[in-house]
Design a protein around this motif. Structure first.
Motif, PDB file in Angstrom:
ATOM      1  N   VAL A   1      18.688  -4.084  22.043  1.00  0.00           N
ATOM      2  CA  VAL A   1      17.857  -4.564  20.941  1.00  0.00           C
ATOM      3  C   VAL A   1      18.739  -5.106  19.817  1.00  0.00           C
ATOM      4  O   VAL A   1      19.746  -4.492  19.451  1.00  0.00           O
ATOM      5  CB  VAL A   1      16.967  -3.429  20.388  1.00  0.00           C
ATOM      6  N   THR A   2      18.337  -6.259  19.286  1.00  0.00           N
ATOM      7  CA  THR A   2      19.006  -6.858  18.134  1.00  0.00           C
ATOM      8  C   THR A   2      17.935  -7.248  17.116  1.00  0.00           C
ATOM      9  O   THR A   2      16.876  -7.761  17.503  1.00  0.00           O
ATOM     10  CB  THR A   2      19.803  -8.111  18.537  1.00  0.00           C
ATOM     11  N   GLY A   3      18.210  -7.005  15.864  1.00  0.00           N
ATOM     12  CA  GLY A   3      17.241  -7.372  14.835  1.00  0.00           C
ATOM     13  C   GLY A   3      17.905  -7.715  13.523  1.00  0.00           C
ATOM     14  O   GLY A   3      18.987  -7.223  13.204  1.00  0.00           O
ATOM     15  N   GLY A   4      17.241  -8.571  12.759  1.00  0.00           N
ATOM     16  CA  GLY A   4      17.731  -8.938  11.436  1.00  0.00           C
ATOM     17  C   GLY A   4      16.571  -9.216  10.494  1.00  0.00           C
ATOM     18  O   GLY A   4      15.487  -9.639  10.917  1.00  0.00           O
ATOM     19  N   ARG A   5      16.790  -8.951   9.219  1.00  0.00           N
ATOM     20  CA  ARG A   5      15.723  -9.142   8.230  1.00  0.00           C
ATOM     21  C   ARG A   5      16.335  -9.500   6.877  1.00  0.00           C
ATOM     22  O   ARG A   5      17.388  -8.958   6.495  1.00  0.00           O
ATOM     23  CB  ARG A   5      14.884  -7.874   8.087  1.00  0.00           C
ATOM     24  N   VAL A   6      15.669 -10.385   6.151  1.00  0.00           N
ATOM     25  CA  VAL A   6      16.053 -10.729   4.781  1.00  0.00           C
ATOM     26  C   VAL A   6      14.815 -10.638   3.906  1.00  0.00           C
ATOM     27  O   VAL A   6      13.789 -11.274   4.194  1.00  0.00           O
ATOM     28  CB  VAL A   6      16.654 -12.145   4.686  1.00  0.00           C
ATOM     29  N   HIS A   7      14.898  -9.823   2.857  1.00  0.00           N
ATOM     30  CA  HIS A   7      13.881  -9.783   1.809  1.00  0.00           C
ATOM     31  C   HIS A   7      14.424 -10.515   0.581  1.00  0.00           C
ATOM     32  O   HIS A   7      15.589 -10.304   0.194  1.00  0.00           O
ATOM     33  CB  HIS A   7      13.584  -8.346   1.371  1.00  0.00           C
ATOM     34  N   ALA A   8      13.598 -11.332  -0.050  1.00  0.00           N
ATOM     35  CA  ALA A   8      13.934 -11.939  -1.339  1.00  0.00           C
ATOM     36  C   ALA A   8      12.832 -11.566  -2.329  1.00  0.00           C
ATOM     37  O   ALA A   8      11.660 -11.908  -2.115  1.00  0.00           O
ATOM     38  CB  ALA A   8      14.057 -13.447  -1.221  1.00  0.00           C
ATOM     39  N   LEU A   9      13.201 -10.854  -3.390  1.00  0.00           N
ATOM     40  CA  LEU A   9      12.238 -10.415  -4.391  1.00  0.00           C
ATOM     41  C   LEU A   9      12.495 -11.130  -5.705  1.00  0.00           C
ATOM     42  O   LEU A   9      13.590 -11.042  -6.267  1.00  0.00           O
ATOM     43  CB  LEU A   9      12.338  -8.898  -4.595  1.00  0.00           C
ATOM     44  N   TRP A  10      11.472 -11.839  -6.172  1.00  0.00           N
ATOM     45  CA  TRP A  10      11.564 -12.572  -7.442  1.00  0.00           C
ATOM     46  C   TRP A  10      10.523 -12.013  -8.398  1.00  0.00           C
ATOM     47  O   TRP A  10       9.338 -11.953  -8.078  1.00  0.00           O
ATOM     48  CB  TRP A  10      11.311 -14.056  -7.200  1.00  0.00           C
TER      49      TRP A  10
END
Length: 711
Positions: free
Chosen positions: A230-239
């Motif tokens: 399993v491979t996973g990636g995530r990006v959150h951007a909070l403004w």
């Protein structure tokens, strides 16, 4: 039975009698997971089970909540492992699909037209397909497992309950979390998460995971099955341009590769005299068709919140594309050469707009609308394989374009009748539409399909909550939940409904040192959808079988004996039986086909769990050993309740020891799970076309070590 219900009512009364102001101390949910300290006792967790931020102990819902740290230590890396931290949850598998049962209520329809009975969501994005649940859970803040129908705020397909997965969001502070794990079966796991604030108004959270292990099943001549990759990636951007407005945008991808799940076939010749199966080795068995699994998900999600003083306007929306390409040995042995090749391309959209009052007391309310859309391009084959290198013969072919839409409006209000007594009411209207267009070729018989379903449903909630002290809550409620109707290749079916009655109490005693939560429930379950597979053809029918009655009680306790010693213990009793159910093959209801009185699938009468841990302050740090165990009585995998299709009673125990240096940024944990090395089934069903039964297994004994770093 009356004695058991009387005991439950008496226990609730005793708990209420213990509610004394002398024991009151408001835990104050100031953070996502307050730490256990000598001065504060047991910590608390802020949850969003009611679509508002509330303390778990002041929320009138039976639930299990676990933080990300607790999930890592318990080995919960995907939805399949939730039962490690939620003892009353049972997990089943059908090849790549995950099926969740809560309090005996579940959906066994794993097909492209089926709906789950448990609403699983990640950051308010609803996941419909069972195979999408196998994607990794990583960088998780907490999981909330809600027991009982959630028909008003969650709507369709939440007859059993809901699972809310909340990931770690950006903050104003720099933060780095990393972990590496090594274990038997070649286990290598890596997780990393970093919060990067770039200005006073903009912050990012980057997260990634890589998890691998060799197969738990030795299939000679083929790659080992039940592996992990399993491979996973995530990006959150909070403004947050103002104190009123916040905008969170998320991009996420996961991929799952490898052989995937494998089944073992047990021939009829290996059925014992008492009807049980001679399973033999669950570690090593022969297959003759090399399986594979490839799952890809890509998602974009948005959460927007605006504070209007009197209320907060919230929007949650997103899009996810998921693909599944898999094949397996469909007969579980070498006598036959059957395979099942499955190819799906699923596109999901979820949108919810909600307006919630900001006041905490008096008259509180929330109203909203919801829209869900899914399309699934499916191309699937039941195949007969020949010699290596030859093209398999497609015995069955299914080629469909499947669509599903759901629209809903909802409202829920609460009013403080007194300073301590609150009344709640909610209502939701849902409109469902489904379609299935394409063709199938079943053993040379070609048919076109143009199936359509349309239905609507009103669900509701009524409740009374008595907050006797800040640490003692008593509640009573009644809810209606439903699961939408639809069709299979072979037939159509209507919705199922549950009317659920529940009373409960949540308590903290002795300055937050002792937590005692009790709940008792009764379900009237009507038109329940059952999947009946023709063992000769492997074709599946979904039918509204009749009625069931589900009743039970749950006790959950946690005791901080000293600032260094914690004990937890849970007991659940469940009586879940069909009250009106005949097989589809019966024109009338002769005794041979009357299955009323049988237990529901994966509904153990008793489930017990408990654990103990202690902090030893030595070696310049803290050494924390913990042992835990879980016991459940026998369960059945089909409504026939035969000895062949059951999982016997069993114990499963885990142990771990963690060392954390004083003021150090890291910790190291050594663990062993399933100490007994018990063979635990996750699937067991008759397959006449394969000459017996097909079984799948939970992981065997595993052990390893995990190094965690947080700065």
């Amino acid at each position: 039975m009356l004695k058991r219900l009387t005991f439950t009512a008496s226990a609730l009364s005793i708990a209420a009698a213990f509610v004394q102001p002398a024991f009151a101390q408001d835990a104050g949910p100031d953070s996502a997971a307050a730490a256990d300290t000598a001065s504060e006792g047991l910590g608390d967790i802020v949850v969003t089970a009611t679509k508002r931020e509330t303390s778990a102990q002041s929320t009138p819902i039976a639930m299990t909540v676990a933080t990300g740290e607790e999930l890592s230590k318990a080995g919960v890396a995907d939805v399949n492992a939730i039962s490690n931290i939620a003892p009353t949850v049972n997990i089943a598998q059908n090849n790549a699909n995950t099926m969740i049962t809560i309090r005996g209520v579940s959906s066994r329809d794993y097909s492209e037209t089926g709906d789950p009975a448990v609403a699983v969501s990640v950051d308010n994005f609803y996941l419909q397909r069972g195979f999408a649940l196998n994607a990794a859970m990583f960088d998780v803040e907490r999981i909330e497992v809600l027991r009982g129908p959630q028909g008003t705020l969650y709507g369709r397909n939440a007859t059993a309950g809901a699972v809310n997965i909340a990931t770690i969001k950006p903050t104003d502070d720099w933060k780095l979390d990393a972990a590496a794990e090594i274990g038997n079966y070649g286990t290598l796991n890596f997780d990393v998460g970093a919060t990067v604030p770039v200005s006073d108004t903009l912050s990012f959270r980057f997260a990634g995971t890589r998890k691998t292990h060799e197969g738990y099943r030795d299939n000679p001549g083929l790659k080992d099955g039940d592996d992990g990759n399993v491979t996973g990636g995530r990006v959150h951007a909070l403004w947050t341009p103002t104190s009123r407005l916040s905008i969170l945008v998320t991009g996420e991808m996961t991929r799952v590769d490898g052989v995937g799940a494998v089944s073992k076939g047990i021939p009829y010749a290996d059925v014992n005299d008492d009807g049980s199966l001679d399973i033999g080795s669950s570690k090593k068995f022969e297959l003759n068709n090399q399986g594979y699994t490839h799952i890809r998900t890509k998602a974009v999600r948005t959460a927007i919140s605006y504070d209007m003083d009197f209320a907060t306007l919230s929007f949650f929306g997103g899009y996810q594309k998921s693909t599944l390409n898999r094949d397996n040995d469909q007969d579980g042995g070498t006598t036959y050469t059957y395979g099942f090749q499955q190819n799906e391309g699923v596109k999901d959209q979820n949108y919810e707009l909600r307006l919630s009052s900001n006041n905490k007391t008096g008259f509180t309310w929330q109203v909203g609308g919801y829209f869900f859309k899914e399309t699934d391009a499916l191309d699937t084959f039941f195949q007969v394989h020949g010699d290596a290198g030859t093209t398999p013969f497609n015995f069955y072919t299914f080629d469909y374009d499947v669509g599903s839409k759901s629209k809903a409006v909802f409202a829920q209000v609460a009013y403080d009748l007194t300073d301590q007594l609150k009344a709640e009411a909610g209502i939701r209207y849902t409109k469902d539409n489904k379609s299935q267009v394409g063709y199938n070729d079943i053993a040379g018989t070609y048919s076109t399909l143009d199936n359509h379903y349309s239905g609507d449903q009103i669900t509701w909630h009524f409740g009374l909550n008595y907050q006797a002290t800040p640490d003692n809550l008593i509640y009573a409620k009644v809810d209606k939940g439903y699961k939408a109707g639809g069709y299979t290749t072979n037939n159509s079916f209507g919705p199922e409904t549950i009317i659920a009655y529940e009373v409960g109490t949540k308590n903290r005693f002795f300055n937050n040192a002792l937590q005692v939560n009790l709940s008792a429930f009764l379900y009237d379950y009507s038109d329940l959808q059952t999947q009946q597979e023709d063992p000769e053809t492997a074709l599946v029918y979904t039918l509204n079988a009749g009625k069931a009655r589900v009743k039970g009680a749950e006790l959950e306790t946690m005791w901080l004996v000293t600032p260094d010693t914690k004990i937890d213990a849970n007991v659940a009793w469940l009586d879940a039986k069909y009250t009106d159910f005949c097989e589809v093959t019966a024109d009338t209801c002769p005794a041979a086909s009357d299955l009323s009185g049988n237990r529901l699938v994966q509904a153990p009468e008793w489930t017990l769990s408990g654990g103990i841990q202690h902090d030893f302050h030595l070696l310049g740090g803290t050494l924390t050993p913990r042992v835990q165990t879980r016991y459940q009585t026998k369960t059945y995998f089909t409504f026939y309740n035969t000895a062949a299709e059951q999982m016997g009673a069993y114990w499963k125990s885990d142990a771990q020891i963690t060392y954390t240096p004083d003021n150090g940024p890291f910790s190291i944990t050594a663990y062993v799970r399933n100490i007994e090395n018990k063979t635990i089934l996750t699937a067991n069903a008759e397959a006449g076309y394969a000459g017996g039964y097909l079984l799948q297994f939970a992981p065997p004994r595993t052990y390893g070590a995990r190094l965690s770093y947080s700065f």
